[in-house]
Scaffold this motif. Structure first.
Motif, PDB file in Angstrom:
ATOM      1  N   GLN A 271       0.833  -1.192  -0.191  1.00 43.10           N
ATOM      2  CA  GLN A 271      -0.208   0.078  -0.002  1.00 43.10           C
ATOM      3  C   GLN A 271       0.932   1.138  -0.164  1.00 43.10           C
ATOM      4  O   GLN A 271       0.410   2.293  -0.683  1.00 43.10           O
ATOM      5  CB  GLN A 271      -1.077   0.074   1.266  1.00 43.10           C
ATOM      6  CG  GLN A 271      -2.038  -0.982   0.912  1.00 43.10           C
ATOM      7  CD  GLN A 271      -2.895  -1.318   2.434  1.00 43.10           C
ATOM      8  OE1 GLN A 271      -2.501  -0.537   3.460  1.00 43.10           O
ATOM      9  NE2 GLN A 271      -3.610  -2.338   2.306  1.00 43.10           N
ATOM     10  N   GLN A 272       2.011   1.343   0.771  1.00 36.29           N
ATOM     11  CA  GLN A 272       2.922   2.267   0.428  1.00 36.29           C
ATOM     12  C   GLN A 272       3.414   2.590  -0.603  1.00 36.29           C
ATOM     13  O   GLN A 272       3.678   3.655  -0.988  1.00 36.29           O
ATOM     14  CB  GLN A 272       3.939   2.210   1.569  1.00 36.29           C
ATOM     15  CG  GLN A 272       3.765   1.935   3.282  1.00 36.29           C
ATOM     16  CD  GLN A 272       4.803   1.791   3.925  1.00 36.29           C
ATOM     17  OE1 GLN A 272       6.130   2.334   3.781  1.00 36.29           O
ATOM     18  NE2 GLN A 272       4.767   0.840   4.917  1.00 36.29           N
ATOM     19  N   TRP A 273       3.659   1.519  -1.340  1.00 40.57           N
ATOM     20  CA  TRP A 273       4.427   1.667  -2.652  1.00 40.57           C
ATOM     21  C   TRP A 273       3.349   2.079  -3.757  1.00 40.57           C
ATOM     22  O   TRP A 273       3.430   3.090  -4.347  1.00 40.57           O
ATOM     23  CB  TRP A 273       4.953   0.162  -3.173  1.00 40.57           C
ATOM     24  CG  TRP A 273       4.883   0.193  -4.663  1.00 40.57           C
ATOM     25  CD1 TRP A 273       6.024   0.486  -5.295  1.00 40.57           C
ATOM     26  CD2 TRP A 273       3.963  -0.263  -5.796  1.00 40.57           C
ATOM     27  NE1 TRP A 273       5.664   0.484  -6.739  1.00 40.57           N
ATOM     28  CE2 TRP A 273       4.552  -0.187  -6.790  1.00 40.57           C
ATOM     29  CE3 TRP A 273       2.669  -0.894  -5.738  1.00 40.57           C
ATOM     30  CZ2 TRP A 273       3.819  -0.703  -8.092  1.00 40.57           C
ATOM     31  CZ3 TRP A 273       2.100  -1.228  -6.711  1.00 40.57           C
ATOM     32  CH2 TRP A 273       2.781  -1.060  -8.074  1.00 40.57           C
ATOM     33  N   LEU A 274       1.817   1.567  -3.629  1.00 43.48           N
ATOM     34  CA  LEU A 274       0.892   2.045  -4.407  1.00 43.48           C
ATOM     35  C   LEU A 274       0.653   3.686  -4.093  1.00 43.48           C
ATOM     36  O   LEU A 274       0.343   4.372  -5.279  1.00 43.48           O
ATOM     37  CB  LEU A 274      -0.490   1.139  -4.099  1.00 43.48           C
ATOM     38  CG  LEU A 274      -1.463   1.819  -4.772  1.00 43.48           C
ATOM     39  CD1 LEU A 274      -1.518   1.540  -6.359  1.00 43.48           C
ATOM     40  CD2 LEU A 274      -2.767   1.021  -4.418  1.00 43.48           C
ATOM     41  N   ALA A 275       0.916   4.063  -2.880  1.00 51.23           N
ATOM     42  CA  ALA A 275       0.625   5.637  -2.625  1.00 51.23           C
ATOM     43  C   ALA A 275       1.844   6.303  -3.480  1.00 51.23           C
ATOM     44  O   ALA A 275       1.377   7.469  -3.724  1.00 51.23           O
ATOM     45  CB  ALA A 275       0.526   5.723  -1.170  1.00 51.23           C
ATOM     46  N   LEU A 276       2.689   5.702  -3.720  1.00 57.38           N
ATOM     47  CA  LEU A 276       3.936   6.676  -4.703  1.00 57.38           C
ATOM     48  C   LEU A 276       3.510   6.826  -6.024  1.00 57.38           C
ATOM     49  O   LEU A 276       4.172   7.458  -6.738  1.00 57.38           O
ATOM     50  CB  LEU A 276       5.267   5.984  -4.266  1.00 57.38           C
ATOM     51  CG  LEU A 276       5.904   5.836  -3.017  1.00 57.38           C
ATOM     52  CD1 LEU A 276       7.088   5.087  -2.797  1.00 57.38           C
ATOM     53  CD2 LEU A 276       5.892   7.280  -2.433  1.00 57.38           C
ATOM     54  N   GLN A 277       2.494   5.720  -6.647  1.00 62.80           N
ATOM     55  CA  GLN A 277       2.370   5.728  -7.927  1.00 62.80           C
ATOM     56  C   GLN A 277       1.317   7.088  -8.526  1.00 62.80           C
ATOM     57  O   GLN A 277       0.611   7.479  -7.676  1.00 62.80           O
ATOM     58  CB  GLN A 277       1.999   4.414  -8.562  1.00 62.80           C
ATOM     59  CG  GLN A 277       2.417   3.475  -7.861  1.00 62.80           C
ATOM     60  CD  GLN A 277       4.046   3.486  -7.990  1.00 62.80           C
ATOM     61  OE1 GLN A 277       4.713   3.603  -9.100  1.00 62.80           O
ATOM     62  NE2 GLN A 277       4.878   3.161  -7.202  1.00 62.80           N
ATOM     63  N   ALA A 278       1.744   7.477  -9.657  1.00 64.54           N
ATOM     64  CA  ALA A 278       0.814   8.654 -10.110  1.00 64.54           C
ATOM     65  C   ALA A 278       0.344   8.349 -11.526  1.00 64.54           C
ATOM     66  O   ALA A 278       1.195   7.968 -12.260  1.00 64.54           O
ATOM     67  CB  ALA A 278       1.645   9.873  -9.972  1.00 64.54           C
ATOM     68  N   VAL A 279      -0.647   8.576 -11.972  1.00 70.15           N
ATOM     69  CA  VAL A 279      -0.901   8.667 -13.466  1.00 70.15           C
ATOM     70  C   VAL A 279      -0.290   9.716 -14.152  1.00 70.15           C
ATOM     71  O   VAL A 279      -0.084  11.101 -13.770  1.00 70.15           O
ATOM     72  CB  VAL A 279      -2.566   8.850 -13.586  1.00 70.15           C
ATOM     73  CG1 VAL A 279      -3.064   9.084 -14.793  1.00 70.15           C
ATOM     74  CG2 VAL A 279      -3.308   7.705 -12.902  1.00 70.15           C
ATOM     75  N   LYS A 280       0.276   9.290 -15.062  1.00 73.62           N
ATOM     76  CA  LYS A 280       1.060  10.042 -16.152  1.00 73.62           C
ATOM     77  C   LYS A 280       0.443  10.180 -17.597  1.00 73.62           C
ATOM     78  O   LYS A 280       0.983  11.266 -18.537  1.00 73.62           O
ATOM     79  CB  LYS A 280       2.408   9.511 -16.166  1.00 73.62           C
ATOM     80  CG  LYS A 280       3.154   9.438 -14.805  1.00 73.62           C
ATOM     81  CD  LYS A 280       4.384   9.000 -14.709  1.00 73.62           C
ATOM     82  CE  LYS A 280       5.273   8.809 -13.619  1.00 73.62           C
ATOM     83  NZ  LYS A 280       4.557   7.843 -12.535  1.00 73.62           N
ATOM     84  N   ARG A 281      -0.321   9.487 -18.037  1.00 75.86           N
ATOM     85  CA  ARG A 281      -1.090   9.416 -19.051  1.00 75.86           C
ATOM     86  C   ARG A 281      -2.459   8.704 -19.192  1.00 75.86           C
ATOM     87  O   ARG A 281      -2.647   7.995 -18.323  1.00 75.86           O
ATOM     88  CB  ARG A 281      -0.200   8.716 -20.410  1.00 75.86           C
ATOM     89  CG  ARG A 281       0.372   7.300 -19.818  1.00 75.86           C
ATOM     90  CD  ARG A 281       1.520   6.978 -20.883  1.00 75.86           C
ATOM     91  NE  ARG A 281       2.051   5.673 -20.883  1.00 75.86           N
ATOM     92  CZ  ARG A 281       2.741   5.172 -21.293  1.00 75.86           C
ATOM     93  NH1 ARG A 281       3.630   5.851 -22.292  1.00 75.86           N
ATOM     94  NH2 ARG A 281       3.303   3.851 -21.119  1.00 75.86           N
ATOM     95  N   SER A 282      -3.170   8.829 -20.235  1.00 72.08           N
ATOM     96  CA  SER A 282      -4.396   8.233 -20.188  1.00 72.08           C
ATOM     97  C   SER A 282      -4.770   7.095 -21.091  1.00 72.08           C
ATOM     98  O   SER A 282      -4.718   7.319 -22.478  1.00 72.08           O
ATOM     99  CB  SER A 282      -5.456   9.394 -20.673  1.00 72.08           C
ATOM    100  OG  SER A 282      -6.862   8.930 -20.704  1.00 72.08           O
TER     101      SER A 282
END
Length: 311
Positions: A20-31
Protein backbone atom coordinates in the motif's frame (compact mmCIF):
# COMPACT_ATOMS: atom_id res chain seq x y z
CA UNK A 1 8.52 2.43 -8.70
CA UNK A 2 10.39 5.31 -7.13
CA UNK A 3 11.59 5.58 -3.53
CA UNK A 4 11.38 1.84 -2.83
CA UNK A 5 14.29 2.22 -0.40
CA UNK A 6 11.89 4.00 1.97
CA UNK A 7 9.47 1.05 2.07
CA UNK A 8 9.63 -1.80 4.55
CA UNK A 9 12.57 -3.42 6.29
CA UNK A 10 15.66 -4.61 4.48
CA UNK A 11 15.65 -8.39 4.17
CA UNK A 12 11.93 -8.74 4.92
CA UNK A 13 9.35 -9.43 2.20
CA UNK A 14 6.66 -6.85 1.69
CA UNK A 15 3.25 -7.43 3.21
CA UNK A 16 0.00 -5.61 2.49
CA UNK A 17 1.16 -2.49 4.35
CA UNK A 18 4.33 -2.15 2.30
CA UNK A 19 2.45 -2.75 -0.94
CA UNK A 20 0.00 0.00 0.00
CA UNK A 21 2.92 2.34 0.68
CA UNK A 22 4.31 1.53 -2.74
CA UNK A 23 0.92 2.10 -4.37
CA UNK A 24 0.64 5.52 -2.72
CA UNK A 25 3.84 6.57 -4.52
CA UNK A 26 2.44 5.82 -7.98
CA UNK A 27 0.87 8.55 -10.11
CA UNK A 28 -1.08 8.65 -13.36
CA UNK A 29 1.08 10.13 -16.12
CA UNK A 30 -1.01 9.47 -19.23
CA UNK A 31 -4.48 8.28 -20.20
CA UNK A 32 -5.39 4.78 -21.31
CA UNK A 33 -8.80 6.03 -22.44
CA UNK A 34 -7.47 8.98 -24.47
CA UNK A 35 -4.37 7.28 -25.88
CA UNK A 36 -5.49 3.70 -26.41
CA UNK A 37 -9.26 3.17 -26.16
CA UNK A 38 -9.89 6.02 -28.59
CA UNK A 39 -7.72 4.27 -31.19
CA UNK A 40 -9.38 0.92 -30.54
CA UNK A 41 -12.81 2.47 -31.02
CA UNK A 42 -11.66 4.03 -34.29
CA UNK A 43 -10.88 0.54 -35.63
CA UNK A 44 -14.49 -0.56 -35.34
CA UNK A 45 -15.03 -0.43 -39.08
CA UNK A 46 -12.22 -2.92 -39.73
CA UNK A 47 -12.52 -5.19 -36.68
CA UNK A 48 -15.04 -6.50 -34.24
CA UNK A 49 -14.18 -4.58 -31.06
CA UNK A 50 -15.05 -6.69 -28.01
CA UNK A 51 -14.63 -6.10 -24.30
CA UNK A 52 -13.12 -9.25 -22.83
CA UNK A 53 -12.76 -8.15 -19.22
CA UNK A 54 -13.04 -5.40 -16.63
CA UNK A 55 -10.25 -4.75 -14.15
CA UNK A 56 -11.50 -3.56 -10.80
CA UNK A 57 -9.10 -2.11 -8.22
CA UNK A 58 -11.08 -0.38 -5.43
CA UNK A 59 -7.82 0.41 -3.65
CA UNK A 60 -7.18 3.06 -6.33
CA UNK A 61 -10.13 5.24 -5.24
CA UNK A 62 -10.73 8.14 -5.62
CA UNK A 63 -8.81 7.72 -8.90
CA UNK A 64 -10.08 5.49 -11.70
CA UNK A 65 -10.77 2.07 -10.21
CA UNK A 66 -12.08 0.18 -13.24
CA UNK A 67 -10.51 -0.43 -16.63
CA UNK A 68 -12.28 -2.19 -19.50
CA UNK A 69 -10.12 -4.55 -21.56
CA UNK A 70 -10.59 -4.70 -25.32
CA UNK A 71 -9.65 -7.12 -28.07
CA UNK A 72 -9.85 -6.73 -31.83
CA UNK A 73 -11.18 -9.74 -33.71
CA UNK A 74 -12.20 -10.47 -37.31
CA UNK A 75 -15.66 -9.25 -38.19
CA UNK A 76 -16.21 -12.63 -39.82
CA UNK A 77 -14.49 -15.50 -38.02
CA UNK A 78 -13.58 -18.34 -40.37
CA UNK A 79 -12.88 -21.73 -38.84
CA UNK A 80 -10.74 -22.85 -41.76
CA UNK A 81 -8.17 -20.13 -41.05
CA UNK A 82 -5.38 -20.41 -38.47
CA UNK A 83 -5.56 -17.99 -35.55
CA UNK A 84 -2.79 -15.54 -34.63
CA UNK A 85 -2.65 -13.64 -31.34
CA UNK A 86 -0.93 -10.27 -30.90
CA UNK A 87 -0.55 -8.90 -27.37
CA UNK A 88 0.81 -5.53 -26.27
CA UNK A 89 1.15 -3.74 -22.97
CA UNK A 90 1.38 -6.79 -20.72
CA UNK A 91 3.89 -4.51 -19.05
CA UNK A 92 2.03 -1.24 -19.39
CA UNK A 93 5.14 0.93 -19.27
CA UNK A 94 6.48 -0.61 -22.48
CA UNK A 95 4.95 1.96 -24.77
CA UNK A 96 5.82 0.65 -28.23
CA UNK A 97 4.24 -2.70 -27.41
CA UNK A 98 0.85 -1.00 -27.04
CA UNK A 99 1.23 1.35 -29.97
CA UNK A 100 2.94 -1.25 -32.12
CA UNK A 101 -0.08 -3.54 -31.78
CA UNK A 102 -2.37 -0.66 -32.68
CA UNK A 103 -0.17 0.38 -35.61
CA UNK A 104 -0.23 -3.16 -36.98
CA UNK A 105 -4.01 -3.22 -36.71
CA UNK A 106 -4.29 0.12 -38.52
CA UNK A 107 -1.66 -0.26 -41.23
CA UNK A 108 -0.90 -3.90 -41.96
CA UNK A 109 -3.52 -6.29 -40.59
CA UNK A 110 -5.78 -6.04 -43.63
CA UNK A 111 -3.22 -7.66 -45.92
CA UNK A 112 -3.08 -10.74 -43.67
CA UNK A 113 -6.76 -11.06 -42.81
CA UNK A 114 -7.41 -13.33 -45.78
CA UNK A 115 -4.96 -15.90 -44.43
CA UNK A 116 -5.42 -15.60 -40.65
CA UNK A 117 -7.95 -14.90 -37.95
CA UNK A 118 -6.13 -12.02 -36.26
CA UNK A 119 -6.81 -11.48 -32.56
CA UNK A 120 -5.18 -8.32 -31.16
CA UNK A 121 -5.17 -7.30 -27.49
CA UNK A 122 -3.32 -3.95 -27.62
CA UNK A 123 -3.11 -3.11 -23.91
CA UNK A 124 -3.31 -5.94 -21.39
CA UNK A 125 -2.33 -3.75 -18.40
CA UNK A 126 -4.08 -0.36 -18.65
CA UNK A 127 -3.20 0.89 -15.15
CA UNK A 128 0.42 0.00 -15.87
CA UNK A 129 0.13 2.02 -19.07
CA UNK A 130 -1.22 5.05 -17.23
CA UNK A 131 1.35 4.98 -14.42
CA UNK A 132 4.24 3.77 -16.64
CA UNK A 133 4.59 0.72 -14.45
CA UNK A 134 5.72 -2.89 -14.70
CA UNK A 135 3.42 -4.06 -11.90
CA UNK A 136 -0.31 -3.78 -11.35
CA UNK A 137 -1.81 -2.00 -8.30
CA UNK A 138 -1.23 -5.03 -6.05
CA UNK A 139 2.53 -4.97 -6.84
CA UNK A 140 2.10 -8.09 -8.99
CA UNK A 141 3.90 -8.54 -12.32
CA UNK A 142 1.31 -9.67 -14.89
CA UNK A 143 4.07 -11.11 -17.04
CA UNK A 144 5.00 -13.61 -14.35
CA UNK A 145 1.38 -14.52 -13.66
CA UNK A 146 0.10 -16.52 -16.64
CA UNK A 147 -0.90 -19.70 -14.84
CA UNK A 148 -3.99 -21.23 -13.24
CA UNK A 149 -5.56 -19.18 -10.45
CA UNK A 150 -3.45 -16.20 -11.49
CA UNK A 151 -3.01 -13.46 -8.87
CA UNK A 152 -3.14 -10.84 -11.65
CA UNK A 153 -6.53 -9.84 -13.03
CA UNK A 154 -4.86 -8.76 -16.26
CA UNK A 155 -3.35 -12.20 -16.89
CA UNK A 156 -6.47 -14.12 -15.84
CA UNK A 157 -8.68 -12.07 -18.17
CA UNK A 158 -6.42 -12.58 -21.17
CA UNK A 159 -6.10 -16.33 -20.58
CA UNK A 160 -9.88 -16.64 -20.28
CA UNK A 161 -10.39 -14.74 -23.52
CA UNK A 162 -7.88 -16.90 -25.41
CA UNK A 163 -9.38 -20.09 -23.98
CA UNK A 164 -12.87 -19.00 -25.05
CA UNK A 165 -11.69 -18.67 -28.65
CA UNK A 166 -11.93 -22.44 -28.68
CA UNK A 167 -9.04 -22.86 -31.12
CA UNK A 168 -5.35 -23.71 -30.99
CA UNK A 169 -3.24 -20.67 -31.80
CA UNK A 170 -0.82 -21.00 -34.69
CA UNK A 171 1.28 -18.00 -33.62
CA UNK A 172 1.60 -15.50 -30.79
CA UNK A 173 3.49 -12.22 -31.00
CA UNK A 174 3.97 -10.64 -27.56
CA UNK A 175 5.28 -7.07 -27.84
CA UNK A 176 7.64 -5.75 -25.15
CA UNK A 177 10.51 -3.34 -24.47
CA UNK A 178 13.67 -3.45 -22.37
CA UNK A 179 14.31 -0.03 -20.81
CA UNK A 180 17.00 1.58 -18.68
CA UNK A 181 14.38 1.82 -15.93
CA UNK A 182 14.53 -1.97 -15.60
CA UNK A 183 17.75 -1.40 -13.66
CA UNK A 184 17.03 1.96 -12.07
CA UNK A 185 13.49 1.23 -10.86
CA UNK A 186 11.98 -2.15 -11.50
CA UNK A 187 14.67 -4.62 -10.46
CA UNK A 188 15.44 -2.68 -7.23
CA UNK A 189 11.70 -2.72 -6.47
CA UNK A 190 11.56 -6.46 -7.12
CA UNK A 191 14.51 -7.04 -4.80
CA UNK A 192 12.84 -4.99 -2.06
CA UNK A 193 9.43 -6.65 -2.46
CA UNK A 194 10.81 -10.19 -2.37
CA UNK A 195 13.70 -9.59 0.10
CA UNK A 196 16.08 -11.10 -2.42
CA UNK A 197 19.14 -9.98 -4.31
CA UNK A 198 18.49 -9.10 -7.94
CA UNK A 199 21.73 -8.00 -9.55
CA UNK A 200 21.44 -5.43 -12.30
CA UNK A 201 22.14 -6.70 -15.78
CA UNK A 202 23.62 -4.96 -18.76
CA UNK A 203 20.81 -3.28 -20.67
CA UNK A 204 21.43 -4.24 -24.31
CA UNK A 205 21.58 -1.41 -26.80
CA UNK A 206 19.27 -2.63 -29.50
CA UNK A 207 16.43 -4.94 -30.42
CA UNK A 208 16.28 -8.63 -29.50
CA UNK A 209 13.79 -11.49 -29.33
CA UNK A 210 12.94 -14.03 -26.66
CA UNK A 211 12.01 -17.42 -28.06
CA UNK A 212 10.56 -20.37 -26.17
CA UNK A 213 13.20 -22.84 -24.97
CA UNK A 214 10.63 -25.65 -25.29
CA UNK A 215 9.95 -24.75 -28.95
CA UNK A 216 12.63 -22.32 -30.18
CA UNK A 217 11.67 -22.15 -33.89
CA UNK A 218 15.13 -20.78 -34.69
CA UNK A 219 14.44 -20.12 -38.39
CA UNK A 220 11.28 -18.17 -37.52
CA UNK A 221 13.21 -16.01 -35.04
CA UNK A 222 16.05 -15.47 -37.54
CA UNK A 223 13.67 -14.32 -40.26
CA UNK A 224 12.21 -11.72 -37.90
CA UNK A 225 15.65 -10.50 -36.79
CA UNK A 226 16.75 -10.09 -40.40
CA UNK A 227 13.66 -8.03 -41.18
CA UNK A 228 13.84 -5.87 -38.05
CA UNK A 229 17.49 -5.10 -38.80
CA UNK A 230 16.22 -2.97 -41.69
CA UNK A 231 14.30 -0.81 -39.19
CA UNK A 232 16.45 -0.64 -36.06
CA UNK A 233 19.75 -2.04 -34.79
CA UNK A 234 20.01 -5.50 -33.26
CA UNK A 235 21.44 -5.88 -29.76
CA UNK A 236 24.86 -7.49 -29.45
CA UNK A 237 25.69 -10.00 -26.73
CA UNK A 238 27.62 -8.76 -23.69
CA UNK A 239 31.14 -9.84 -22.72
CA UNK A 240 29.71 -13.12 -21.41
CA UNK A 241 27.93 -13.95 -24.64
CA UNK A 242 24.58 -13.16 -23.01
CA UNK A 243 21.65 -10.77 -23.21
CA UNK A 244 20.02 -9.90 -19.84
CA UNK A 245 21.69 -12.91 -18.27
CA UNK A 246 20.58 -15.49 -20.85
CA UNK A 247 22.94 -17.09 -23.38
CA UNK A 248 22.71 -15.85 -26.95
CA UNK A 249 21.22 -18.57 -29.16
CA UNK A 250 21.80 -16.69 -32.42
CA UNK A 251 22.07 -13.06 -33.43
CA UNK A 252 19.54 -11.09 -31.41
CA UNK A 253 17.79 -14.13 -29.91
CA UNK A 254 17.67 -15.64 -26.43
CA UNK A 255 15.28 -18.30 -25.12
CA UNK A 256 13.24 -18.53 -21.92
CA UNK A 257 11.09 -21.35 -20.51
CA UNK A 258 7.99 -19.24 -21.06
CA UNK A 259 5.29 -21.46 -19.61
CA UNK A 260 7.33 -22.40 -16.55
CA UNK A 261 8.04 -18.72 -15.83
CA UNK A 262 4.39 -17.70 -16.19
CA UNK A 263 5.11 -15.44 -19.15
CA UNK A 264 2.44 -14.22 -21.54
CA UNK A 265 4.32 -15.87 -24.39
CA UNK A 266 3.76 -19.23 -22.70
CA UNK A 267 -0.02 -19.03 -22.35
CA UNK A 268 -0.60 -21.29 -25.35
CA UNK A 269 0.90 -24.15 -27.30
CA UNK A 270 1.21 -22.05 -30.45
CA UNK A 271 3.71 -23.41 -32.95
CA UNK A 272 5.29 -19.99 -33.49
CA UNK A 273 5.92 -17.78 -30.47
CA UNK A 274 8.14 -14.78 -30.00
CA UNK A 275 8.50 -11.98 -27.48
CA UNK A 276 9.92 -8.70 -28.75
CA UNK A 277 12.29 -6.48 -26.79
CA UNK A 278 12.64 -3.03 -28.29
CA UNK A 279 15.16 -0.60 -26.74
CA UNK A 280 13.50 2.83 -26.64
CA UNK A 281 16.28 4.47 -24.59
CA UNK A 282 18.87 4.10 -27.33
CA UNK A 283 20.43 7.37 -28.44
CA UNK A 284 19.71 6.35 -32.03
CA UNK A 285 16.11 5.13 -31.70
CA UNK A 286 12.99 7.27 -31.99
CA UNK A 287 9.53 6.37 -30.64
CA UNK A 288 8.28 5.91 -34.20
CA UNK A 289 11.21 3.64 -35.01
CA UNK A 290 10.35 1.47 -32.00
CA UNK A 291 6.74 1.19 -33.14
CA UNK A 292 7.86 0.38 -36.69
CA UNK A 293 10.10 -2.39 -35.33
CA UNK A 294 7.14 -3.95 -33.52
CA UNK A 295 5.05 -3.88 -36.70
CA UNK A 296 7.92 -5.39 -38.68
CA UNK A 297 8.12 -8.29 -36.22
CA UNK A 298 4.51 -9.24 -36.86
CA UNK A 299 4.54 -8.78 -40.63
CA UNK A 300 7.85 -10.59 -41.16
CA UNK A 301 6.76 -13.40 -38.84
CA UNK A 302 3.49 -13.83 -40.71
CA UNK A 303 5.34 -13.73 -44.03
CA UNK A 304 7.62 -16.53 -42.80
CA UNK A 305 4.65 -18.62 -41.68
CA UNK A 306 2.90 -18.14 -45.01
CA UNK A 307 6.03 -19.15 -46.91
CA UNK A 308 6.47 -22.27 -44.78
CA UNK A 309 2.86 -23.41 -45.00
CA UNK A 310 2.43 -22.62 -48.68
CA UNK A 311 5.67 -24.28 -49.76
Amino acid sequence: MTQVSTIGTSGVKWGDSEKQQWLALQAVKRSYFADVVSQIDALGSEFSVEQYGQLCYPELAPATTEYPLFVLKPKSWQTDKPTVLVTGGVHGYETSGVHGALAFAKTAAAQYSQAFNLVIAPCVSPWGYETINRWNPTATDPNRSFYANSPAQESAALMKMVNELGVELLAHFDLHETTDSDNTEFRPALAARDAQTHDNWNIPDGFYLVGDSENPQAEFQAAIINAVATVTHIAPADENGEIIGAPLEQLGVINYAKTKLGLCGGLSNAMYKTTTEVYPDSATATPQECIAAQVMVITSGLDFILAQHNA
